[in-house]
Design a protein around this motif. Structure first.
Motif, PDB file in Angstrom:
ATOM      1  N   ALA A  21       0.828  -1.210   0.000  1.00  7.00           N
ATOM      2  CA  ALA A  21       0.000   0.000   0.000  1.00  7.00           C
ATOM      3  C   ALA A  21       0.866   1.264   0.000  1.00  7.00           C
ATOM      4  O   ALA A  21       0.536   2.251  -0.665  1.00  7.00           O
ATOM      5  N   LEU A  35      -7.156   6.468  -8.307  1.00  6.45           N
ATOM      6  CA  LEU A  35      -7.818   5.742  -7.229  1.00  6.45           C
ATOM      7  C   LEU A  35      -9.144   6.434  -6.945  1.00  6.45           C
ATOM      8  O   LEU A  35      -9.171   7.590  -6.529  1.00  6.45           O
ATOM      9  N   SER A  38     -11.143   3.378  -1.883  1.00  3.54           N
ATOM     10  CA  SER A  38     -10.443   2.323  -1.157  1.00  3.54           C
ATOM     11  C   SER A  38     -11.077   2.279   0.224  1.00  3.54           C
ATOM     12  O   SER A  38     -10.868   3.168   1.040  1.00  3.54           O
ATOM     13  N   GLU A  40     -12.040  -0.181   3.575  1.00  5.33           N
ATOM     14  CA  GLU A  40     -11.903  -1.459   4.277  1.00  5.33           C
ATOM     15  C   GLU A  40     -13.225  -1.957   4.858  1.00  5.33           C
ATOM     16  O   GLU A  40     -13.374  -3.155   5.100  1.00  5.33           O
ATOM     17  N   LYS A  53     -11.987  -5.683   1.742  1.00  5.35           N
ATOM     18  CA  LYS A  53     -11.739  -4.305   1.335  1.00  5.35           C
ATOM     19  C   LYS A  53     -12.220  -4.146  -0.106  1.00  5.35           C
ATOM     20  O   LYS A  53     -12.117  -5.073  -0.908  1.00  5.35           O
ATOM     21  N   VAL A  55     -11.849  -1.784  -3.588  1.00  7.97           N
ATOM     22  CA  VAL A  55     -11.017  -0.788  -4.272  1.00  7.97           C
ATOM     23  C   VAL A  55     -11.546  -0.614  -5.687  1.00  7.97           C
ATOM     24  O   VAL A  55     -11.885  -1.592  -6.357  1.00  7.97           O
TER      25      VAL A  55
END
Length: 96
Positions: A21, A35, A38, A40, A53, A55
């Motif tokens: 990460a 991105l 993201s 969790e 998680k 993403v």
């Protein structure tokens, strides 16, 4: 057409995944990726969530996504991802 990579990630070794990460964003940006999220602990609205998680990445094209995914820079850091997590990743074209 914008291409999205959606990943579901079950982290089982925080140290190894953390190294991945920490190195991720510079490599993603180097190849023009973005991105978008993201998370969790995504909030399930319907059905049972398996605790992975979530993403979502965006690229300008399928070719750009594959160039990033197969790049030597990404393959190098992906060693820690593979050691630290189980990943399901899909690639899809979309609007955006």
């Amino acid at each position: 057409m914008t291409c999205y990579l959606v990943g579901r990630i079950a982290i089982h070794d925080r140290e190894r995944y953390g190294r991945y990460a920490a190195a991720f964003m510079p490599v993603l940006k180097q190849y023009g990726g973005r991105l978008l999220l993201s998370e969790e602990n995504p909030e399930p609205l319907e059905g049972d969530w398996d605790g992975r998680k979530l993403v979502v990445l965006a690229f300008d094209s399928r070719e750009a996504a594959l160039t990033w995914a197969n790049s030597p820079e990404y393959r190098k850091i992906a060693v820690d991802r593979d050691a630290g997590a189980d990943v399901i990743a899909v690639l899809t074209e979309g609007f955006g």
